[in-house]
Write an enzyme that holds these catalytic residues in place. Structure first.
Site, PDB file in Angstrom:
ATOM      1  N   SER A   1      -4.756   4.841  -2.843  1.00  0.00           N
ATOM      2  CA  SER A   1      -6.561   4.961  -2.862  1.00  0.00           C
ATOM      3  C   SER A   1      -7.858   5.336  -4.480  1.00  0.00           C
ATOM      4  CB  SER A   1      -7.089   7.266  -2.681  1.00  0.00           C
ATOM      5  OG  SER A   1      -8.161   7.179  -2.593  1.00  0.00           O
TER       6      SER A   1
ATOM      7  N   LYS B   1      -1.868  10.160   2.181  1.00  0.00           N
ATOM      8  CA  LYS B   1      -3.256   9.177   1.983  1.00  0.00           C
ATOM      9  C   LYS B   1      -3.888   9.353   3.689  1.00  0.00           C
ATOM     10  CE  LYS B   1      -6.124   6.460   1.229  1.00  0.00           C
ATOM     11  NZ  LYS B   1      -6.636   5.951   1.454  1.00  0.00           N
TER      12      LYS B   1
ATOM     13  N   HIS C   1      -5.851  13.449   2.403  1.00  0.00           N
ATOM     14  CA  HIS C   1      -6.588  13.120   0.971  1.00  0.00           C
ATOM     15  C   HIS C   1      -7.551  12.047   1.655  1.00  0.00           C
ATOM     16  CE1 HIS C   1      -8.632   9.365  -1.335  1.00  0.00           C
ATOM     17  NE2 HIS C   1      -8.407  10.071  -2.216  1.00  0.00           N
ATOM     18  N   ASN C   2      -7.865  11.408   2.652  1.00  0.00           N
ATOM     19  CA  ASN C   2      -9.228  10.598   2.540  1.00  0.00           C
ATOM     20  C   ASN C   2     -10.054  11.761   3.696  1.00  0.00           C
ATOM     21  OD1 ASN C   2      -8.177   8.448   2.649  1.00  0.00           O
ATOM     22  ND2 ASN C   2      -8.981   7.087   3.893  1.00  0.00           N
TER      23      ASN C   2
ATOM     24  N   GLU D   1     -11.315  14.213   2.039  1.00  0.00           N
ATOM     25  CA  GLU D   1     -12.748  13.221   0.993  1.00  0.00           C
ATOM     26  C   GLU D   1     -13.845  13.170   2.021  1.00  0.00           C
ATOM     27  OE1 GLU D   1     -11.662   9.203   0.236  1.00  0.00           O
ATOM     28  OE2 GLU D   1     -12.993   8.630   0.694  1.00  0.00           O
TER      29      GLU D   1
ATOM     30  N   ARG E   1      -5.697  36.041  29.784  1.00  0.00           N
ATOM     31  CA  ARG E   1      -5.060  35.026  30.232  1.00  0.00           C
ATOM     32  C   ARG E   1      -3.911  35.327  31.377  1.00  0.00           C
ATOM     33  NH1 ARG E   1      -0.847  33.046  26.823  1.00  0.00           N
ATOM     34  NH2 ARG E   1      -1.105  30.840  27.408  1.00  0.00           N
TER      35      ARG E   1
ATOM     36  N   TYR F   1       3.783  27.138  32.668  1.00  0.00           N
ATOM     37  CA  TYR F   1       3.339  26.131  32.082  1.00  0.00           C
ATOM     38  C   TYR F   1       2.937  27.488  31.135  1.00  0.00           C
ATOM     39  CZ  TYR F   1      -1.462  27.917  34.312  1.00  0.00           C
ATOM     40  OH  TYR F   1      -2.134  28.613  34.826  1.00  0.00           O
TER      41      TYR F   1
HETATM   42  P1  NBP Z   1      -9.552  -5.708   4.762  1.00  0.00           P
HETATM   43  O1  NBP Z   1      -9.500  -4.028   5.424  1.00  0.00           O
HETATM   44  O2  NBP Z   1     -11.157  -5.976   5.377  1.00  0.00           O
HETATM   45  O3  NBP Z   1      -9.029  -6.776   5.270  1.00  0.00           O
HETATM   46  C1  NBP Z   1      -9.644  -8.003   4.960  1.00  0.00           C
HETATM   47  C2  NBP Z   1      -7.434  -8.580   4.664  1.00  0.00           C
HETATM   48  O4  NBP Z   1      -6.649  -8.748   5.967  1.00  0.00           O
HETATM   49  C3  NBP Z   1      -7.181 -10.817   4.963  1.00  0.00           C
HETATM   50  O5  NBP Z   1      -6.700 -10.775   3.628  1.00  0.00           O
HETATM   51  C4  NBP Z   1      -8.018 -10.752   5.780  1.00  0.00           C
HETATM   52  O6  NBP Z   1      -6.651 -12.009   5.936  1.00  0.00           O
HETATM   53  C5  NBP Z   1      -6.385 -10.033   6.304  1.00  0.00           C
HETATM   54  N1  NBP Z   1      -6.471 -10.283   7.318  1.00  0.00           N
HETATM   55  C6  NBP Z   1      -7.476  -9.339   9.092  1.00  0.00           C
HETATM   56 BR1  NBP Z   1      -8.290  -9.041   8.579  1.00  0.00          BR
HETATM   57  N2  NBP Z   1      -6.682  -9.799   9.776  1.00  0.00           N
HETATM   58  C7  NBP Z   1      -5.356 -10.052   9.901  1.00  0.00           C
HETATM   59  C8  NBP Z   1      -4.073 -10.727  10.603  1.00  0.00           C
HETATM   60  N3  NBP Z   1      -4.851 -10.526  11.790  1.00  0.00           N
HETATM   61  N4  NBP Z   1      -3.577 -10.956  10.447  1.00  0.00           N
HETATM   62  C9  NBP Z   1      -3.011 -11.603   8.658  1.00  0.00           C
HETATM   63  N5  NBP Z   1      -4.232 -11.230   7.885  1.00  0.00           N
HETATM   64  C10 NBP Z   1      -5.336 -10.742   8.125  1.00  0.00           C
HETATM   65  O7  NBP Z   1      -9.339  -5.136   3.222  1.00  0.00           O
HETATM   66  P2  NBP Z   1      -9.738  -4.898   2.203  1.00  0.00           P
HETATM   67  O8  NBP Z   1     -10.827  -4.399   2.133  1.00  0.00           O
HETATM   68  O9  NBP Z   1      -9.147  -4.737   0.466  1.00  0.00           O
HETATM   69  O10 NBP Z   1      -8.448  -3.401   2.734  1.00  0.00           O
HETATM   70  C11 NBP Z   1      -6.632  -3.508   2.368  1.00  0.00           C
HETATM   71  C12 NBP Z   1      -6.518  -2.909   2.756  1.00  0.00           C
HETATM   72  O11 NBP Z   1      -6.910  -1.288   2.025  1.00  0.00           O
HETATM   73  C13 NBP Z   1      -6.974  -2.139   4.512  1.00  0.00           C
HETATM   74  O12 NBP Z   1      -5.874  -1.588   4.781  1.00  0.00           O
HETATM   75  C14 NBP Z   1      -7.851  -1.505   3.486  1.00  0.00           C
HETATM   76  O13 NBP Z   1      -7.528  -0.214   4.858  1.00  0.00           O
HETATM   77  C15 NBP Z   1      -7.525   0.212   3.240  1.00  0.00           C
HETATM   78  N6  NBP Z   1      -7.510   0.435   2.038  1.00  0.00           N
HETATM   79  C16 NBP Z   1      -9.066  -0.369   1.622  1.00  0.00           C
HETATM   80  C17 NBP Z   1     -10.211   0.427   1.004  1.00  0.00           C
HETATM   81  C18 NBP Z   1     -11.384   0.363   0.154  1.00  0.00           C
HETATM   82  O14 NBP Z   1     -11.874   0.638  -1.036  1.00  0.00           O
HETATM   83  N7  NBP Z   1     -11.486  -1.057   0.770  1.00  0.00           N
HETATM   84  C19 NBP Z   1      -9.521   1.459  -0.157  1.00  0.00           C
HETATM   85  C20 NBP Z   1      -8.464   2.141   0.582  1.00  0.00           C
HETATM   86  C21 NBP Z   1      -7.534   0.800   0.771  1.00  0.00           C
HETATM   87  P3  NBP Z   1      -8.003 -13.126   5.848  1.00  0.00           P
HETATM   88  O15 NBP Z   1      -8.373 -13.469   4.139  1.00  0.00           O
HETATM   89  O16 NBP Z   1      -7.558 -14.431   6.139  1.00  0.00           O
HETATM   90  O17 NBP Z   1      -9.246 -12.925   6.694  1.00  0.00           O
END
Ligand code: NBP
Length: 484
Positions: free
Chosen positions: A132, A186, A189-190, A193, A448, A482
């Protein structure tokens, strides 16, 4: 130097992955980096990671596996869902027993539980870690919540604790628990948030109804940020309120469409709460409030037809601002109490040995809900690790005692003005319900039994379920097949 130079691998070069790689490299570890679209590896090495020898590109999963020291450690920071499963399948072709796969994305804890079990059977150590703090956190110190295969923890602890945010020198990262515990924590946490943001939104709405201008509001948030409400979300609210559009020189906030988006983790928290029967009402209201906000066109139409009260704000402004502060603080206490209740219930279902004080510390820095307030929660659980509810901790009993008059005034005023305050109000309703020795569920049980012969227990005779023939013409047979 041997070919196996990588202390850890990281797959996923989007915003989170790139920033976490730079953070890990800053702490003296060699990182092997890979991305589905391989050109992004070259771009990253040529730009953001330029000149950093400890960041090494891989052009395939095989290449990544070959460059990692054993046991291999790799973090996935890709879109949650099938992308994680796809990469796990690819990694399995090149990884061996004892290697470690860490999912740092926002995966559902149920998926993490499934992946943990599947990989355990193959000898692969699997970790689902909450990360996070967004972009800034990933770069300079996130809150990290790792859970899964505890055997893997000694192999990743140094790296995780080095890159995590620190509060008073303590890393905001500790082992959470087995299988999906890290991702569950987590998720909560969200959810919290969502709750915190909704509460601040309602306070802002009331401030608008009071007729305060944005500078006045920003000053109030700046003042609140110096005391018990000191937190990242209060701080950014202050800054957002002050922000003026460069072009027009006018405040940007009123120009933003009042229709909220969501990515799902708040919803998952509310669904879990319903599944486990834990009254996490504030997060639920926060999720529904976003849904209601999204009905913008319908609301615009309704605003022309549905009347509200005629009342005008007529309270002393200074007094009411203090009431708002108390209402926000008390509601926050309720929200966190509810979140910890949910974690306690899940822990009992899955046999997770959660350390609630340590969770509070993990959230104390690096993440979006970071606040001074979490320090008090940590202390409460340190003083009594078996604490049933945060609401029962002496510090919070006292805090609510002081806050409740203002809190009630705020809810009453909001109702009179017709300003919706679902989160502030549900927090108060929960508080009054939680502290009620008697609730009207006796009538509910009677109803009930009346219509469905569902039986009830008599006070003093708990455990013995009886049925009454309420009408004289119903049967004496109770329903046992039930429950409703
Ligand atoms: P994204 O959630 O936007 O994911 C982008 C990444 O996933 C790229 O590397 C992309 O590869 C890859 N990807 C996708 Br999209 N589809 C794919 C598939 N079918 N097979 C393989 N790779 C695939 O990135 P992020 O915002 O950096 O978040 C990363 C993780 O962290 C997520 O789970 C997100 O929920 C979590 N998170 C994000 C934040 C935030 O503030 N952004 C905070 C906390 C946690 P490509 O480049 O080839 O398309």
């Amino acid at each position: 130097m041997s070919e196996r130079v990588g202390d850890i691998g990281l797959i996923g070069l989007a915003v989170m992955g790139q920033n976490l790689i730079l953070n890990i490299a800053d702490h003296g570890f060699n990182v092997i980096v890979y991305n589905r679209t391989v050109e992004k590896v070259d771009n990253f090495l040529a730009n953001e990671a330029k000149g950093k020898e400890s960041i090494i590109g891989a052009r395939s999963i095989q290449d990544l596996a070959a460059k990692l020291k054993k046991p291999r450690r790799v973090i996935l920071l890709v879109k949650a869902g099938s992308a994680v499963d796809d990469f796990i399948q690819q990694l399995l072709l090149h990884f061996e027993a004892g290697d470690i796969i860490i999912d740092g994305g926002n995966s559902e804890y149920t998926d993490t539980r499934r992946r943990f079990a599947e990989l355990k059977a193959k000898g692969i150590r699997y970790i689902g870690s909450g990360v996070s703090g967004g972009e800034e956190g990933a770069r300079y110190g996130p809150s990290l919540m790792p859970g899964g295969d505890k055997e893997a923890w000694p192999f990743i602890k140094d790296i995780f604790q080095a890159v995590a945010a620190k509060v008073d020198g303590n890393p905001c990262c500790e082992w959470v628990g087995s299988d999906g515990a890290g991702h569950f924590v987590k998720m909560v946490h969200n959810g919290i948030e969502y709750g915190d943001m909704q509460l601040i939104g309602e306070i802002y709405h009331l401030m608008v109804a009071m007729g305060l201008n944005q500078d006045e509001m920003a000053d109030i948030f700046a003042d609140w940020n110096k005391g018990e409400l000191d937190s990242f979300l209060i701080e950014i609210t202050r800054d957002i309120l002050r922000y003026k559009d460069e072009k027009s020189g006018e405040f940007l906030l009123p120009k933003i469409k009042d229709s909220a988006g969501q990515k799902g983790t708040g919803k998952w928290t509310a669904i879990s709460a319903l599944n486990y029967g834990v009254p996490v009402t504030l997060i639920g209201e926060a999720v529904f409030s976003r849904c209601l906000s999204a009905l913008k066109n319908e609301r615009v139409e309704a605003s022309k037809i549905l009347p509200g009260p005629e009342n005008k704000f007529d309270r002393n402004k200074t007094d009411f601002i203090e009431d708002l502060k108390q209402a926000l603080y008390a509601s926050k206490i309720v929200s966190y109490a509810q979140g910890f209740m949910l974690m306690r219930e899940a822990a009992s279902q899955y046999n997770w040995d959660l350390d609630y004080g340590s969770i509070a510390l993990m959230w104390r820095g690096g993440c979006i809900i970071r606040s001074v307030f979490l320090g008090q929660i940590k202390l409460a659980f340190e003083q009594d690790p078996k604490l049933k509810s945060l609401l029962m901790a002496p510090f919070f009993v006292d805090a609510i005692k002081k806050a409740q008059k203002g809190w009630r005034n705020v809810v009453i005023t909001a109702v009179n003005l017709g300003v919706p305050t679902p989160a502030l109000s549900t927090a108060l309703a929960f508080y009054d319900g939680y502290r009620a020795e008697k609730l009207p569920a006796n009538l509910l049980q009677a109803q009930r039994d009346y219509f469905g012969a569902h039986t009830y227990e008599l006070l003093g005779e708990e455990g013995k379920f009886v049925h009454t023939n309420w009408t004289g013409h119903g049967g004496n047979v109770s329903a046992s097949t039930y429950t409703a």
